[in-house]
Motif scaffolding. Structure first.
Motif, PDB file in Angstrom:
ATOM      1  N   GLY A 159       0.802  -1.216   0.000  1.00 60.82           N
ATOM      2  CA  GLY A 159       0.000   0.000   0.000  1.00 60.82           C
ATOM      3  C   GLY A 159       0.834   1.264   0.000  1.00 60.82           C
ATOM      4  O   GLY A 159       0.297   2.370  -0.129  1.00 60.82           O
ATOM      5  N   GLY A 160       2.142   1.119   0.125  1.00 60.07           N
ATOM      6  CA  GLY A 160       3.022   2.289   0.168  1.00 60.07           C
ATOM      7  C   GLY A 160       3.026   3.083  -1.122  1.00 60.07           C
ATOM      8  O   GLY A 160       3.147   4.310  -1.108  1.00 60.07           O
ATOM      9  N   LEU A 161       2.893   2.398  -2.257  1.00 57.38           N
ATOM     10  CA  LEU A 161       2.873   3.103  -3.537  1.00 57.38           C
ATOM     11  C   LEU A 161       1.658   4.025  -3.626  1.00 57.38           C
ATOM     12  O   LEU A 161       1.770   5.182  -4.041  1.00 57.38           O
ATOM     13  CB  LEU A 161       2.872   2.097  -4.691  1.00 57.38           C
ATOM     14  CG  LEU A 161       2.770   2.687  -6.096  1.00 57.38           C
ATOM     15  CD1 LEU A 161       3.916   3.653  -6.379  1.00 57.38           C
ATOM     16  CD2 LEU A 161       2.744   1.571  -7.148  1.00 57.38           C
ATOM     17  N   ALA A 162       0.485   3.516  -3.231  1.00 53.48           N
ATOM     18  CA  ALA A 162      -0.723   4.339  -3.270  1.00 53.48           C
ATOM     19  C   ALA A 162      -0.628   5.491  -2.278  1.00 53.48           C
ATOM     20  O   ALA A 162      -1.009   6.635  -2.582  1.00 53.48           O
ATOM     21  CB  ALA A 162      -1.951   3.480  -2.982  1.00 53.48           C
ATOM     22  N   GLU A 163      -0.127   5.211  -1.074  1.00 52.26           N
ATOM     23  CA  GLU A 163       0.006   6.273  -0.066  1.00 52.26           C
ATOM     24  C   GLU A 163       0.951   7.369  -0.558  1.00 52.26           C
ATOM     25  O   GLU A 163       0.662   8.572  -0.422  1.00 52.26           O
ATOM     26  CB  GLU A 163       0.517   5.685   1.236  1.00 52.26           C
ATOM     27  CG  GLU A 163       0.629   6.704   2.354  1.00 52.26           C
ATOM     28  CD  GLU A 163       1.191   6.102   3.628  1.00 52.26           C
ATOM     29  OE1 GLU A 163       0.503   6.174   4.662  1.00 52.26           O
ATOM     30  OE2 GLU A 163       2.315   5.561   3.586  1.00 52.26           O
ATOM     31  N   HIS A 164       2.095   6.975  -1.116  1.00 48.36           N
ATOM     32  CA  HIS A 164       3.053   7.945  -1.649  1.00 48.36           C
ATOM     33  C   HIS A 164       2.437   8.743  -2.789  1.00 48.36           C
ATOM     34  O   HIS A 164       2.589   9.964  -2.860  1.00 48.36           O
ATOM     35  CB  HIS A 164       4.306   7.205  -2.117  1.00 48.36           C
ATOM     36  CG  HIS A 164       5.319   8.076  -2.791  1.00 48.36           C
ATOM     37  ND1 HIS A 164       5.879   9.183  -2.190  1.00 48.36           N
ATOM     38  CD2 HIS A 164       5.878   7.997  -4.035  1.00 48.36           C
ATOM     39  CE1 HIS A 164       6.755   9.745  -3.017  1.00 48.36           C
ATOM     40  NE2 HIS A 164       6.766   9.046  -4.140  1.00 48.36           N
ATOM     41  N   THR A 165       1.723   8.073  -3.677  1.00 47.31           N
ATOM     42  CA  THR A 165       1.085   8.764  -4.803  1.00 47.31           C
ATOM     43  C   THR A 165       0.092   9.807  -4.309  1.00 47.31           C
ATOM     44  O   THR A 165       0.064  10.943  -4.810  1.00 47.31           O
ATOM     45  CB  THR A 165       0.393   7.745  -5.717  1.00 47.31           C
ATOM     46  OG1 THR A 165       1.375   6.842  -6.244  1.00 47.31           O
ATOM     47  CG2 THR A 165      -0.328   8.432  -6.864  1.00 47.31           C
ATOM     48  N   LEU A 166      -0.725   9.440  -3.334  1.00 49.57           N
ATOM     49  CA  LEU A 166      -1.672  10.407  -2.762  1.00 49.57           C
ATOM     50  C   LEU A 166      -0.940  11.618  -2.196  1.00 49.57           C
ATOM     51  O   LEU A 166      -1.321  12.772  -2.459  1.00 49.57           O
ATOM     52  CB  LEU A 166      -2.496   9.738  -1.664  1.00 49.57           C
ATOM     53  CG  LEU A 166      -3.343  10.676  -0.793  1.00 49.57           C
ATOM     54  CD1 LEU A 166      -4.343  11.463  -1.631  1.00 49.57           C
ATOM     55  CD2 LEU A 166      -4.039   9.899   0.307  1.00 49.57           C
ATOM     56  N   ASN A 167       0.091  11.383  -1.423  1.00 49.05           N
ATOM     57  CA  ASN A 167       0.807  12.491  -0.805  1.00 49.05           C
ATOM     58  C   ASN A 167       1.467  13.391  -1.837  1.00 49.05           C
ATOM     59  O   ASN A 167       1.468  14.624  -1.696  1.00 49.05           O
ATOM     60  CB  ASN A 167       1.857  11.963   0.175  1.00 49.05           C
ATOM     61  CG  ASN A 167       1.233  11.290   1.381  1.00 49.05           C
ATOM     62  OD1 ASN A 167       0.058  11.474   1.668  1.00 49.05           O
ATOM     63  ND2 ASN A 167       2.023  10.498   2.092  1.00 49.05           N
ATOM     64  N   VAL A 168       2.038  12.804  -2.884  1.00 51.24           N
ATOM     65  CA  VAL A 168       2.658  13.598  -3.937  1.00 51.24           C
ATOM     66  C   VAL A 168       1.595  14.413  -4.686  1.00 51.24           C
ATOM     67  O   VAL A 168       1.809  15.580  -5.025  1.00 51.24           O
ATOM     68  CB  VAL A 168       3.470  12.709  -4.902  1.00 51.24           C
ATOM     69  CG1 VAL A 168       4.009  13.520  -6.073  1.00 51.24           C
ATOM     70  CG2 VAL A 168       4.630  12.051  -4.151  1.00 51.24           C
ATOM     71  N   MET A 169       0.444  13.808  -4.941  1.00 54.68           N
ATOM     72  CA  MET A 169      -0.654  14.553  -5.573  1.00 54.68           C
ATOM     73  C   MET A 169      -1.102  15.723  -4.696  1.00 54.68           C
ATOM     74  O   MET A 169      -1.310  16.840  -5.181  1.00 54.68           O
ATOM     75  CB  MET A 169      -1.831  13.634  -5.855  1.00 54.68           C
ATOM     76  CG  MET A 169      -1.596  12.617  -6.948  1.00 54.68           C
ATOM     77  SD  MET A 169      -3.047  11.551  -7.194  1.00 54.68           S
ATOM     78  CE  MET A 169      -4.190  12.701  -7.990  1.00 54.68           C
ATOM     79  N   TYR A 170      -1.263  15.470  -3.397  1.00 55.23           N
ATOM     80  CA  TYR A 170      -1.716  16.529  -2.490  1.00 55.23           C
ATOM     81  C   TYR A 170      -0.703  17.674  -2.442  1.00 55.23           C
ATOM     82  O   TYR A 170      -1.068  18.855  -2.575  1.00 55.23           O
ATOM     83  CB  TYR A 170      -1.935  15.971  -1.091  1.00 55.23           C
ATOM     84  CG  TYR A 170      -2.198  17.055  -0.069  1.00 55.23           C
ATOM     85  CD1 TYR A 170      -3.435  17.697  -0.024  1.00 55.23           C
ATOM     86  CD2 TYR A 170      -1.204  17.463   0.815  1.00 55.23           C
ATOM     87  CE1 TYR A 170      -3.667  18.719   0.889  1.00 55.23           C
ATOM     88  CE2 TYR A 170      -1.428  18.482   1.719  1.00 55.23           C
ATOM     89  CZ  TYR A 170      -2.665  19.107   1.752  1.00 55.23           C
ATOM     90  OH  TYR A 170      -2.877  20.126   2.641  1.00 55.23           O
ATOM     91  N   LEU A 171       0.577  17.352  -2.228  1.00 59.50           N
ATOM     92  CA  LEU A 171       1.600  18.393  -2.174  1.00 59.50           C
ATOM     93  C   LEU A 171       1.698  19.140  -3.497  1.00 59.50           C
ATOM     94  O   LEU A 171       1.897  20.365  -3.526  1.00 59.50           O
ATOM     95  CB  LEU A 171       2.946  17.777  -1.798  1.00 59.50           C
ATOM     96  CG  LEU A 171       3.058  17.235  -0.370  1.00 59.50           C
ATOM     97  CD1 LEU A 171       4.355  16.454  -0.210  1.00 59.50           C
ATOM     98  CD2 LEU A 171       2.979  18.354   0.649  1.00 59.50           C
ATOM     99  N   THR A 172       1.552  18.410  -4.602  1.00 61.76           N
ATOM    100  CA  THR A 172       1.560  19.055  -5.919  1.00 61.76           C
ATOM    101  C   THR A 172       0.405  20.040  -6.047  1.00 61.76           C
ATOM    102  O   THR A 172       0.578  21.161  -6.550  1.00 61.76           O
ATOM    103  CB  THR A 172       1.492  17.990  -7.021  1.00 61.76           C
ATOM    104  OG1 THR A 172       2.682  17.206  -6.995  1.00 61.76           O
ATOM    105  CG2 THR A 172       1.360  18.617  -8.406  1.00 61.76           C
ATOM    106  N   SER A 173      -0.766  19.661  -5.563  1.00 60.73           N
ATOM    107  CA  SER A 173      -1.920  20.562  -5.647  1.00 60.73           C
ATOM    108  C   SER A 173      -1.682  21.827  -4.832  1.00 60.73           C
ATOM    109  O   SER A 173      -2.026  22.937  -5.271  1.00 60.73           O
ATOM    110  CB  SER A 173      -3.193  19.850  -5.177  1.00 60.73           C
ATOM    111  OG  SER A 173      -3.201  19.651  -3.777  1.00 60.73           O
ATOM    112  N   VAL A 174      -1.085  21.697  -3.651  1.00 60.03           N
ATOM    113  CA  VAL A 174      -0.798  22.865  -2.815  1.00 60.03           C
ATOM    114  C   VAL A 174       0.198  23.788  -3.505  1.00 60.03           C
ATOM    115  O   VAL A 174       0.010  25.015  -3.558  1.00 60.03           O
ATOM    116  CB  VAL A 174      -0.267  22.423  -1.438  1.00 60.03           C
ATOM    117  CG1 VAL A 174       0.226  23.626  -0.628  1.00 60.03           C
ATOM    118  CG2 VAL A 174      -1.346  21.676  -0.658  1.00 60.03           C
ATOM    119  N   LEU A 175       1.273  23.222  -4.051  1.00 60.42           N
ATOM    120  CA  LEU A 175       2.281  24.028  -4.732  1.00 60.42           C
ATOM    121  C   LEU A 175       1.720  24.690  -5.991  1.00 60.42           C
ATOM    122  O   LEU A 175       2.019  25.861  -6.283  1.00 60.42           O
ATOM    123  CB  LEU A 175       3.494  23.163  -5.080  1.00 60.42           C
ATOM    124  CG  LEU A 175       4.333  22.677  -3.883  1.00 60.42           C
ATOM    125  CD1 LEU A 175       5.337  21.623  -4.329  1.00 60.42           C
ATOM    126  CD2 LEU A 175       5.046  23.852  -3.221  1.00 60.42           C
TER     127      LEU A 175
END
Length: 300
Positions: A148-164
Protein backbone atom coordinates in the motif's frame (compact mmCIF):
# COMPACT_ATOMS: atom_id res chain seq x y z
CA UNK A 1 -1.66 -22.74 9.66
CA UNK A 2 -0.13 -21.05 12.71
CA UNK A 3 -1.93 -17.87 13.77
CA UNK A 4 0.44 -15.04 14.62
CA UNK A 5 -0.60 -13.57 17.97
CA UNK A 6 1.87 -10.75 18.68
CA UNK A 7 3.34 -8.08 16.43
CA UNK A 8 6.31 -5.73 16.49
CA UNK A 9 4.11 -2.70 17.14
CA UNK A 10 3.15 -4.23 20.49
CA UNK A 11 6.73 -4.88 21.65
CA UNK A 12 8.31 -2.37 24.03
CA UNK A 13 12.02 -1.57 24.03
CA UNK A 14 14.10 -3.04 26.83
CA UNK A 15 12.21 -6.32 27.01
CA UNK A 16 12.81 -10.01 26.37
CA UNK A 17 10.55 -11.20 23.56
CA UNK A 18 9.30 -14.26 21.74
CA UNK A 19 7.92 -13.48 18.30
CA UNK A 20 7.83 -14.83 14.74
CA UNK A 21 9.16 -12.57 11.97
CA UNK A 22 10.11 -12.72 8.29
CA UNK A 23 13.69 -12.20 7.13
CA UNK A 24 13.16 -9.31 4.71
CA UNK A 25 16.83 -8.54 4.05
CA UNK A 26 20.23 -9.91 5.01
CA UNK A 27 22.51 -6.91 5.50
CA UNK A 28 25.66 -8.74 6.63
CA UNK A 29 26.84 -12.19 7.55
CA UNK A 30 30.00 -13.89 8.71
CA UNK A 31 30.84 -17.12 10.50
CA UNK A 32 29.39 -15.89 13.80
CA UNK A 33 26.25 -13.93 12.99
CA UNK A 34 23.73 -12.54 10.54
CA UNK A 35 22.57 -8.94 10.61
CA UNK A 36 19.07 -8.84 9.14
CA UNK A 37 15.98 -6.74 8.77
CA UNK A 38 13.12 -8.73 10.30
CA UNK A 39 9.51 -7.72 9.66
CA UNK A 40 5.89 -8.41 10.25
CA UNK A 41 2.88 -6.51 8.96
CA UNK A 42 3.21 -3.88 11.69
CA UNK A 43 6.84 -2.87 11.17
CA UNK A 44 10.49 -3.87 11.02
CA UNK A 45 13.52 -4.24 13.28
CA UNK A 46 17.24 -4.66 12.72
CA UNK A 47 18.37 -7.93 14.27
CA UNK A 48 21.61 -9.69 15.17
CA UNK A 49 21.14 -13.44 14.77
CA UNK A 50 23.69 -16.14 15.67
CA UNK A 51 24.95 -18.05 12.64
CA UNK A 52 24.34 -21.66 13.59
CA UNK A 53 24.36 -23.41 10.23
CA UNK A 54 24.35 -20.59 7.67
CA UNK A 55 20.70 -21.44 7.09
CA UNK A 56 19.08 -18.00 7.35
CA UNK A 57 17.64 -16.95 3.99
CA UNK A 58 15.64 -13.95 2.83
CA UNK A 59 11.95 -14.82 2.87
CA UNK A 60 12.29 -17.29 5.75
CA UNK A 61 9.90 -16.93 8.69
CA UNK A 62 11.57 -17.60 12.02
CA UNK A 63 10.34 -17.76 15.60
CA UNK A 64 12.92 -15.87 17.66
CA UNK A 65 13.70 -15.36 21.33
CA UNK A 66 15.85 -12.44 22.35
CA UNK A 67 16.17 -8.96 23.81
CA UNK A 68 14.79 -5.91 22.01
CA UNK A 69 16.21 -2.46 22.58
CA UNK A 70 16.94 -0.24 19.57
CA UNK A 71 17.79 -3.46 17.76
CA UNK A 72 16.86 -7.07 18.43
CA UNK A 73 19.54 -9.40 19.77
CA UNK A 74 18.35 -12.92 18.97
CA UNK A 75 19.46 -15.67 21.35
CA UNK A 76 17.83 -18.57 19.53
CA UNK A 77 15.49 -19.20 16.63
CA UNK A 78 13.64 -21.91 14.76
CA UNK A 79 11.97 -21.92 11.37
CA UNK A 80 8.22 -21.54 10.88
CA UNK A 81 6.80 -23.25 7.80
CA UNK A 82 3.03 -23.08 8.19
CA UNK A 83 2.05 -19.40 8.26
CA UNK A 84 -0.18 -16.73 6.73
CA UNK A 85 2.01 -14.54 4.50
CA UNK A 86 -0.20 -11.49 5.10
CA UNK A 87 0.88 -11.49 8.77
CA UNK A 88 4.49 -10.86 7.76
CA UNK A 89 4.39 -8.26 4.99
CA UNK A 90 4.56 -4.68 6.31
CA UNK A 91 1.34 -2.89 5.40
CA UNK A 92 0.17 0.72 5.22
CA UNK A 93 -1.51 1.81 8.46
CA UNK A 94 -4.62 3.25 6.77
CA UNK A 95 -7.25 1.25 4.87
CA UNK A 96 -6.18 1.21 1.22
CA UNK A 97 -9.68 2.09 0.02
CA UNK A 98 -9.60 5.31 2.09
CA UNK A 99 -6.36 6.24 0.32
CA UNK A 100 -7.90 5.48 -3.08
CA UNK A 101 -10.94 7.65 -2.28
CA UNK A 102 -8.67 10.61 -1.59
CA UNK A 103 -6.75 9.94 -4.82
CA UNK A 104 -10.07 9.84 -6.70
CA UNK A 105 -11.19 13.13 -5.14
CA UNK A 106 -8.02 14.92 -6.26
CA UNK A 107 -8.34 13.30 -9.67
CA UNK A 108 -11.94 14.49 -10.09
CA UNK A 109 -10.98 18.02 -9.04
CA UNK A 110 -7.93 18.52 -11.23
CA UNK A 111 -8.01 16.00 -14.12
CA UNK A 112 -10.73 17.54 -16.28
CA UNK A 113 -9.65 17.54 -19.94
CA UNK A 114 -10.63 14.74 -22.30
CA UNK A 115 -7.04 13.65 -22.80
CA UNK A 116 -6.29 13.88 -19.08
CA UNK A 117 -9.32 11.74 -18.21
CA UNK A 118 -8.50 9.23 -20.94
CA UNK A 119 -4.91 8.86 -19.77
CA UNK A 120 -6.04 8.42 -16.17
CA UNK A 121 -8.73 5.89 -17.08
CA UNK A 122 -6.33 3.82 -19.21
CA UNK A 123 -4.54 2.88 -16.00
CA UNK A 124 -6.96 3.33 -13.13
CA UNK A 125 -9.98 1.67 -14.71
CA UNK A 126 -7.88 -1.36 -15.61
CA UNK A 127 -8.60 -3.84 -12.80
CA UNK A 128 -5.33 -5.73 -13.26
CA UNK A 129 -3.24 -2.55 -13.03
CA UNK A 130 -5.34 -1.18 -10.17
CA UNK A 131 -4.87 -4.34 -8.11
CA UNK A 132 -1.09 -4.14 -8.56
CA UNK A 133 -1.12 -0.42 -7.76
CA UNK A 134 -3.05 -0.90 -4.49
CA UNK A 135 -0.73 -3.71 -3.35
CA UNK A 136 2.43 -2.02 -4.60
CA UNK A 137 5.31 -0.74 -2.48
CA UNK A 138 7.03 2.63 -2.73
CA UNK A 139 10.47 1.07 -2.49
CA UNK A 140 12.44 -1.91 -1.24
CA UNK A 141 14.11 0.14 1.49
CA UNK A 142 14.22 3.82 0.54
CA UNK A 143 10.68 4.95 1.47
CA UNK A 144 7.09 3.66 1.73
CA UNK A 145 8.50 0.11 1.80
CA UNK A 146 5.25 -1.64 2.74
CA UNK A 147 2.13 -2.98 1.03
CA UNK A 148 0.00 0.00 0.00
CA UNK A 149 3.02 2.29 0.17
CA UNK A 150 2.87 3.10 -3.54
CA UNK A 151 -0.72 4.34 -3.27
CA UNK A 152 0.01 6.27 -0.07
CA UNK A 153 3.05 7.94 -1.65
CA UNK A 154 1.08 8.76 -4.80
CA UNK A 155 -1.67 10.41 -2.76
CA UNK A 156 0.81 12.49 -0.80
CA UNK A 157 2.66 13.60 -3.94
CA UNK A 158 -0.65 14.55 -5.57
CA UNK A 159 -1.72 16.53 -2.49
CA UNK A 160 1.60 18.39 -2.17
CA UNK A 161 1.56 19.06 -5.92
CA UNK A 162 -1.92 20.56 -5.65
CA UNK A 163 -0.80 22.87 -2.81
CA UNK A 164 2.28 24.03 -4.73
CA UNK A 165 0.30 24.54 -7.93
CA UNK A 166 -2.35 26.62 -6.17
CA UNK A 167 0.15 28.62 -4.14
CA UNK A 168 2.45 29.44 -7.04
CA UNK A 169 -0.17 29.63 -9.80
CA UNK A 170 1.18 26.82 -11.93
CA UNK A 171 0.27 27.39 -15.55
CA UNK A 172 -0.44 23.69 -16.18
CA UNK A 173 -1.94 22.37 -12.97
CA UNK A 174 -3.68 19.44 -14.65
CA UNK A 175 -0.41 18.26 -16.20
CA UNK A 176 1.30 18.52 -12.81
CA UNK A 177 -1.44 16.60 -10.96
CA UNK A 178 -1.72 13.87 -13.58
CA UNK A 179 2.07 13.54 -13.65
CA UNK A 180 2.10 13.30 -9.85
CA UNK A 181 -0.41 10.46 -10.09
CA UNK A 182 1.54 8.66 -12.82
CA UNK A 183 5.11 9.45 -11.78
CA UNK A 184 5.75 6.04 -10.14
CA UNK A 185 3.46 3.75 -12.16
CA UNK A 186 6.52 1.87 -13.36
CA UNK A 187 7.01 0.57 -9.83
CA UNK A 188 4.16 -1.91 -10.23
CA UNK A 189 6.53 -3.81 -12.56
CA UNK A 190 9.87 -2.70 -11.08
CA UNK A 191 9.28 -4.04 -7.56
CA UNK A 192 8.21 -7.46 -6.29
CA UNK A 193 5.75 -6.99 -3.44
CA UNK A 194 4.57 -10.51 -2.56
CA UNK A 195 7.45 -10.87 -0.09
CA UNK A 196 10.25 -10.50 0.52
CA UNK A 197 10.39 -7.13 -1.20
CA UNK A 198 12.96 -6.95 -3.98
CA UNK A 199 13.53 -5.73 -7.52
CA UNK A 200 12.14 -7.74 -10.39
CA UNK A 201 14.44 -8.64 -13.26
CA UNK A 202 12.75 -5.96 -15.34
CA UNK A 203 13.19 -3.52 -12.50
CA UNK A 204 16.90 -4.27 -12.26
CA UNK A 205 17.35 -3.94 -16.02
CA UNK A 206 15.17 -0.90 -16.74
CA UNK A 207 13.99 0.89 -13.59
CA UNK A 208 10.62 2.50 -12.95
CA UNK A 209 11.26 5.68 -14.94
CA UNK A 210 11.96 3.80 -18.16
CA UNK A 211 9.07 1.43 -17.50
CA UNK A 212 6.76 4.36 -16.73
CA UNK A 213 7.54 6.09 -20.02
CA UNK A 214 6.88 2.83 -21.88
CA UNK A 215 3.50 2.53 -20.13
CA UNK A 216 2.60 6.08 -21.20
CA UNK A 217 3.54 5.24 -24.79
CA UNK A 218 1.26 2.19 -24.62
CA UNK A 219 -1.61 4.37 -23.41
CA UNK A 220 -1.08 6.90 -26.21
CA UNK A 221 -1.07 4.20 -28.88
CA UNK A 222 -4.57 3.20 -27.76
CA UNK A 223 -5.95 6.56 -28.92
CA UNK A 224 -3.33 8.55 -30.84
CA UNK A 225 -5.81 11.04 -32.26
CA UNK A 226 -6.90 12.20 -28.80
CA UNK A 227 -3.54 13.23 -27.37
CA UNK A 228 -1.71 16.40 -28.39
CA UNK A 229 2.05 16.31 -28.79
CA UNK A 230 2.42 18.92 -26.06
CA UNK A 231 0.37 16.86 -23.58
CA UNK A 232 2.40 13.69 -24.19
CA UNK A 233 5.73 15.54 -24.11
CA UNK A 234 4.93 17.17 -20.79
CA UNK A 235 3.59 14.03 -19.07
CA UNK A 236 6.57 11.98 -20.21
CA UNK A 237 8.90 14.85 -19.32
CA UNK A 238 7.61 14.95 -15.75
CA UNK A 239 8.09 11.20 -15.35
CA UNK A 240 11.60 11.33 -16.84
CA UNK A 241 12.60 14.34 -14.72
CA UNK A 242 10.90 13.58 -11.39
CA UNK A 243 14.11 12.52 -9.61
CA UNK A 244 15.44 15.99 -10.33
CA UNK A 245 19.00 15.38 -11.53
CA UNK A 246 20.89 12.67 -13.44
CA UNK A 247 22.93 11.86 -10.33
CA UNK A 248 19.66 11.07 -8.54
CA UNK A 249 18.43 8.75 -11.28
CA UNK A 250 16.66 11.05 -13.74
CA UNK A 251 17.67 10.65 -17.39
CA UNK A 252 17.22 14.43 -17.69
CA UNK A 253 17.19 17.26 -15.17
CA UNK A 254 14.07 19.35 -14.53
CA UNK A 255 13.09 21.54 -17.48
CA UNK A 256 9.45 22.52 -16.80
CA UNK A 257 7.59 24.30 -14.02
CA UNK A 258 5.45 21.24 -13.46
CA UNK A 259 8.44 18.89 -13.27
CA UNK A 260 10.02 21.09 -10.59
CA UNK A 261 6.77 20.90 -8.62
CA UNK A 262 6.43 17.11 -8.95
CA UNK A 263 10.07 16.65 -7.95
CA UNK A 264 9.69 18.84 -4.86
CA UNK A 265 6.50 17.00 -3.85
CA UNK A 266 8.08 13.58 -4.46
CA UNK A 267 11.31 14.26 -2.56
CA UNK A 268 9.48 15.92 0.35
CA UNK A 269 7.12 12.98 0.84
CA UNK A 270 9.89 10.39 0.49
CA UNK A 271 12.04 12.21 3.07
CA UNK A 272 9.23 12.71 5.56
CA UNK A 273 8.22 9.06 5.26
CA UNK A 274 11.75 8.00 6.23
CA UNK A 275 11.65 10.43 9.17
CA UNK A 276 8.31 8.96 10.26
CA UNK A 277 9.81 5.46 10.21
CA UNK A 278 12.80 6.65 12.25
CA UNK A 279 10.43 8.26 14.78
CA UNK A 280 8.61 4.95 15.19
CA UNK A 281 11.87 3.27 16.21
CA UNK A 282 13.37 5.99 18.44
CA UNK A 283 12.36 7.12 21.90
CA UNK A 284 11.74 10.89 22.23
CA UNK A 285 14.71 12.80 23.64
CA UNK A 286 17.24 10.42 22.04
CA UNK A 287 19.36 10.32 18.93
CA UNK A 288 18.29 7.91 16.23
CA UNK A 289 20.71 5.65 14.44
CA UNK A 290 22.40 7.20 11.41
CA UNK A 291 20.20 6.70 8.35
CA UNK A 292 22.02 6.62 5.03
CA UNK A 293 18.87 7.54 3.09
CA UNK A 294 18.57 10.95 4.74
CA UNK A 295 22.34 11.09 5.39
CA UNK A 296 22.08 11.97 9.08
CA UNK A 297 20.88 10.89 12.49
CA UNK A 298 17.96 12.69 14.11
CA UNK A 299 17.45 14.10 17.58
CA UNK A 300 13.87 13.28 18.46
Amino acid sequence: MITKENFLCDIKSGTNIKISLMVMKIMFKDSSKFVCILVDKSGEVKANIPNKNGDIKEGSVIAVEGFKDKNLDVKKYEFVTNYDLSDYLPTVKRPIEDIMKEIDALTDKYIISNEGKAMNDYFFKDEVFLDKFKRGIGGVSMHHNYIGGLAEHTLNVMYLTSVLCERYECKRTEIALLSAKLHDIGKVYELYFDGPFKYTLRGEMEGHIVIGVELIDNAVRENKALYSDDFVTRIKGCIVQHHGKPEFGSPRGMKMEESFIVNFADSTDATMNKIAQIKDKTQPGNWSDYDRRIDTKLYL
